[in-house]
Write an enzyme that holds these catalytic residues in place. Structure first.
Site, mmCIF file in Angstrom:
data_model
loop_
_atom_site.group_PDB
_atom_site.id
_atom_site.type_symbol
_atom_site.label_atom_id
_atom_site.label_comp_id
_atom_site.label_asym_id
_atom_site.label_seq_id
_atom_site.Cartn_x
_atom_site.Cartn_y
_atom_site.Cartn_z
ATOM 1 N N ASP A 139 30.433 12.007 12.846
ATOM 2 C CA ASP A 139 30.699 11.430 11.297
ATOM 3 C C ASP A 139 31.380 12.488 10.537
ATOM 4 O OD1 ASP A 139 28.370 9.682 9.090
ATOM 5 O OD2 ASP A 139 29.542 11.305 8.353
ATOM 6 N N TYR A 184 35.484 10.045 1.857
ATOM 7 C CA TYR A 184 36.674 9.676 1.013
ATOM 8 C C TYR A 184 37.312 10.606 0.398
ATOM 9 C CZ TYR A 184 35.294 4.496 1.814
ATOM 10 O OH TYR A 184 34.774 3.143 1.994
ATOM 11 N N ARG A 192 28.998 18.521 -4.341
ATOM 12 C CA ARG A 192 27.735 18.494 -4.115
ATOM 13 C C ARG A 192 26.768 19.705 -4.777
ATOM 14 N NH1 ARG A 192 27.290 15.167 1.587
ATOM 15 N NH2 ARG A 192 29.230 13.662 0.777
ATOM 16 N N ASP A 196 33.452 5.999 8.731
ATOM 17 C CA ASP A 196 33.865 7.312 9.241
ATOM 18 C C ASP A 196 32.780 7.742 10.556
ATOM 19 O OD1 ASP A 196 31.157 7.618 8.109
ATOM 20 O OD2 ASP A 196 31.736 9.383 6.987
ATOM 21 N N GLU A 197 32.255 6.718 11.071
ATOM 22 C CA GLU A 197 31.432 7.046 12.399
ATOM 23 C C GLU A 197 31.691 6.507 13.639
ATOM 24 O OE1 GLU A 197 27.523 5.858 11.032
ATOM 25 O OE2 GLU A 197 27.817 6.798 9.055
HETATM 26 N N1 DCP Z 1 30.412 4.946 1.098
HETATM 27 C C1 DCP Z 1 30.297 3.810 0.069
HETATM 28 N N2 DCP Z 1 29.269 3.710 -0.649
HETATM 29 C C2 DCP Z 1 28.019 4.146 -0.295
HETATM 30 C C3 DCP Z 1 27.838 5.176 0.464
HETATM 31 C C4 DCP Z 1 29.257 5.700 1.015
HETATM 32 O O1 DCP Z 1 31.339 3.492 0.163
HETATM 33 N N3 DCP Z 1 27.029 3.941 -0.874
HETATM 34 C C5 DCP Z 1 31.584 5.636 1.501
HETATM 35 C C6 DCP Z 1 32.088 6.749 0.998
HETATM 36 C C7 DCP Z 1 31.980 7.848 2.286
HETATM 37 C C8 DCP Z 1 31.957 6.829 3.305
HETATM 38 O O2 DCP Z 1 31.453 5.705 2.960
HETATM 39 O O3 DCP Z 1 32.898 8.758 2.017
HETATM 40 C C9 DCP Z 1 31.141 7.485 4.370
HETATM 41 O O4 DCP Z 1 29.758 7.213 4.152
HETATM 42 P P1 DCP Z 1 28.698 8.686 4.453
HETATM 43 O O5 DCP Z 1 27.361 8.224 4.121
HETATM 44 O O6 DCP Z 1 29.065 9.023 5.886
HETATM 45 O O7 DCP Z 1 29.052 9.825 3.517
HETATM 46 P P2 DCP Z 1 30.143 10.749 3.369
HETATM 47 O O8 DCP Z 1 31.002 10.760 4.530
HETATM 48 O O9 DCP Z 1 30.739 10.733 2.023
HETATM 49 O O10 DCP Z 1 29.411 12.268 3.482
HETATM 50 P P3 DCP Z 1 28.700 13.024 4.610
HETATM 51 O O11 DCP Z 1 29.261 14.297 4.836
HETATM 52 O O12 DCP Z 1 27.148 13.140 4.006
HETATM 53 O O13 DCP Z 1 28.856 12.236 5.642
HETATM 54 MG MG MG Z 2 30.337 10.747 6.463
HETATM 55 MG MG MG Z 3 28.911 8.118 7.682
#
Ligand code: DCP
Ligand code: MG
Ligand code: MG
Length: 550
Positions: free
Chosen positions: A16, A21, A53, A111-112
């Site tokens: 992940d 973004y 964060r 992203d996974e």
């Molecule tokens: N995203 C979105 N709407 C949401 C949550 C996330 O559009 N409610 C998008 C933005 C994130 C991306 O999906 O960057 C990936 O989601 P993740 O849950 O993996 O979160 P992040 O990668 O941002 O953070 P982490 O480091 O917790 O994985």
């Molecule tokens: Mg992520």
């Molecule tokens: Mg993710």
């Protein structure tokens, strides 16, 4: 007779990207490094980097809330996700190339990724460089294959950082369920390994864990189970009552920590769509505003198609589809609509997506290479016209809409998908030019002068044009592999010598793959062959010529 040995356990990575973004934004604007960065869509900050964060910002906070918590935060607009999709595609290609074509790579989100690395670990034996990372649960990791998979995962993550400047975290275990369950325990840029033991299963799937937190149990399934009084892992484990849920046995197995699902190689997507919502100010059709919305949607869709093309090559369009949801009768406010959706039995509500109406038609537009603005604009205009016709057909007497979605389905030329970066590189390869008529071409088809190297790259197949368009980090990696390939390849096969008593000249060789590619775009075989001959077999120029004259 001795009992048959059980097959070795699978070794699965759940990768992940960290603050995806926000990380993409920092990659393309390095001046943001070290600063708190948030990414917004509408009035919400959907993610933020780890510096942000630290101020207590969480995914989904409102913009106002975020500014209150951290006034100095840099907010980037994340409405257009094409750049994030591009990074995601490059990352998937990089991972596939790193692990090799015998290890399936499954996209489970932008992203996974899941990667089954069993074949790579078993081919190279236990050991190898790299860190194991955090060991969750049992103190000692008493499984050499799993330790090897963890080291491989570490090497992969370090290479991803070095070559793509992308930080990822990971879980390593023996199934998608177990790997995914620990993937987020240590972030950012860390990994966690979980041995498959009874006590570890209990640890990551405790009795009181709500079912919606279990990987593999979706929102609507969790709601269905809840209505049967099954709300937690413990409830599901003990559940023996009759259930109308078709795959209850699989769900019960998940609650015990058993996940038999395989990591499936992800191919090119079958459909691509672009959507806009009009919650606060519903869209009247017909209207100038609706025309403007279609114009924007068509351009958004074409941007996505251009990104898809970079990863999977130019694919012909099959159908264009427009779907829409009418705005609520009494009020167009988001609150009213959300509560309407939440009412009634969840399954029926969700599966039918209430209020969605759709119409589709065969695509008229043909897709050439979307490498410049003019090509993108030409396709967007055609799709916009299709969309306008579909909207009129869908709502001949007008309507008020809250959601509008324009999508296309695409033909898949290579049904096997694109397992590794070498097929990604060869996707737009033009065949070798043949000598011009009237002298007949040599009989032998252009035999590949090389052999696939251990890196999985066959240099003879690599298209220099595509290579030059890759991000520099990936290009550098491929070029290193090409150098290796040059060292290991066989010398080119000799051309057959012409006999003095000349037999009748053979018909000019036709590159069947190139012909098939053009025919798949809707042109006749005759037109394809003629077009290829006009440009000495250069498939891209042949397609461009046909598109220009069609
Ligand atoms: N995203 C979105 N709407 C949401 C949550 C996330 O559009 N409610 C998008 C933005 C994130 C991306 O999906 O960057 C990936 O989601 P993740 O849950 O993996 O979160 P992040 O990668 O941002 O953070 P982490 O480091 O917790 O994985
Ligand atoms: Mg992520
Ligand atoms: Mg993710």
């Amino acid at each position: 007779m001795a009992a048959r040995k059980p097959p070795p356990q699978r070794l699965v990575l759940a990768l992940d990207c960290d603050c995806f973004y926000a990380q993409c934004e920092t990659r393309r604007d390095p001046s943001l490094a070290g600063k708190p960065v948030g990414v917004r869509q509408k009035h919400l900050v959907i993610t933020s980097n780890y510096a942000a964060r630290a101020f207590g910002i969480r995914k989904g906070d409102s913009l106002a809330e975020v500014r209150r918590k951290c006034p100095q935060i840099v907010i980037k607009d994340g409405e257009d996700i094409s750049h994030y999709t591009e990074v995601s595609n490059a990352w998937r290609a990089f991972v596939a190339n790193f692990v090799g074509s015998r290890c399936p790579v499954e996209k489970s989100g932008l992203d996974e990724l899941f990667v089954d690395v069993s074949a790579a670990v078993d081919a190279h034996g236990a050991g190898g460089a790299g860190e194991i990372g955090h060991v969750h649960g049992d103190d000692v990791l008493d499984d050499a294959r799993l330790a090897s998979a963890a080291r491989l995962c570490d090497r992969l993550r370090q290479a991803t950082k070095r070559e793509l400047n992308l930080e990822t975290s990971a879980g390593v275990s023996t199934s998608k369920l177990l790997a995914k369950t620990v993937a987020g325990l240590h972030k950012p840029f860390q990994q966690t390994v979980l041995a498959d033991t009874p006590s570890n299963r209990r640890l990551v799937l405790p009795d009181d864990l709500p079912l919606r937190k279990v990987y593999g149990i979706g929102h609507s399934t969790a709601q269905q189970l809840a209505s049967a009084g099954v709300a937690t892992v413990g409830d599901l484990r003990d559940f023996s009552g009759p259930s109308s849920i078709s795959d209850i046995e699989r769900l019960r197995a998940l609650a015990r920590g058993d996940d038999a699902s395989q990591v499936k190689q992800t191919g090119a997507p079958k459909s691509i769509g672009a959507e806009e919502s009009f919650w606060t100010r519903p869209l009247q059709v017909p209207s100038e505003r609706a025309d403007e919305a279609l114009k924007l949607l068509a351009r958004k869709l074409v941007r996505k198609l251009a990104v898809d093309q970079k990863a999977h090559g130019a694919r012909p369009l099959e159908n264009v589809q427009l779907s829409a949801r009418r705005a609520a009768e009494r009020s167009g406010s988001p609150r009213a609509l959300t509560s309407t959706l939440a009412e009634g039995p969840a399954s029926a509500q969700r599966e039918k997506t209430p209020g969605r109406e759709a119409k589709s038609r065969p695509a008229r537009a043909r897709v050439g290479t979307l490498t410049d603005d003019a090509a993108c604009e030409a396709l967007a205009s055609k799709l916009e016209a299709d969309a306008a016709a579909l909207l009129t057909a869908l709502y001949p007497h007008g309507a008020t809409l809250s959601i509008l979605n324009l999508g296309v389905t695409l033909k898949t030329i290579d049904a096997a998908g694109h397992a590794d970066i070498s097929s990604f590189l060869t996707k737009r390869k033009a065949p070798a030019p043949r000598p011009p008529p009237p002298v007949p071409a040599p009989v032998a088809p252009p035999a590949s002068p090389g052999t696939a190297s251990t890196t999985g790259i066959d240099g003879a197949e690599v298209d220099p044009q595509t290579l030059s368009e890759l991000p520099p980090e990936i290009r550098a990696d491929i070029e290193r592999q090409l150098a290796l390939w040059r060292k290991t390849r066989r010398p080119p096969a000799k051309k057959p010598r012409r006999s003095s008593a000349r037999p009748a000249p053979p018909p000019p060789a036709v590159d069947e793959a190139a012909v098939a590619q053009i025919v798949a775009m809707g042109f006749s075989r005759k037109a394809a062959v003629a077009a290829l001959e006009r440009v000495n077999g250069d498939v891209q120029r042949a397609i461009d010529g046909l598109l220009a004259s069609s």
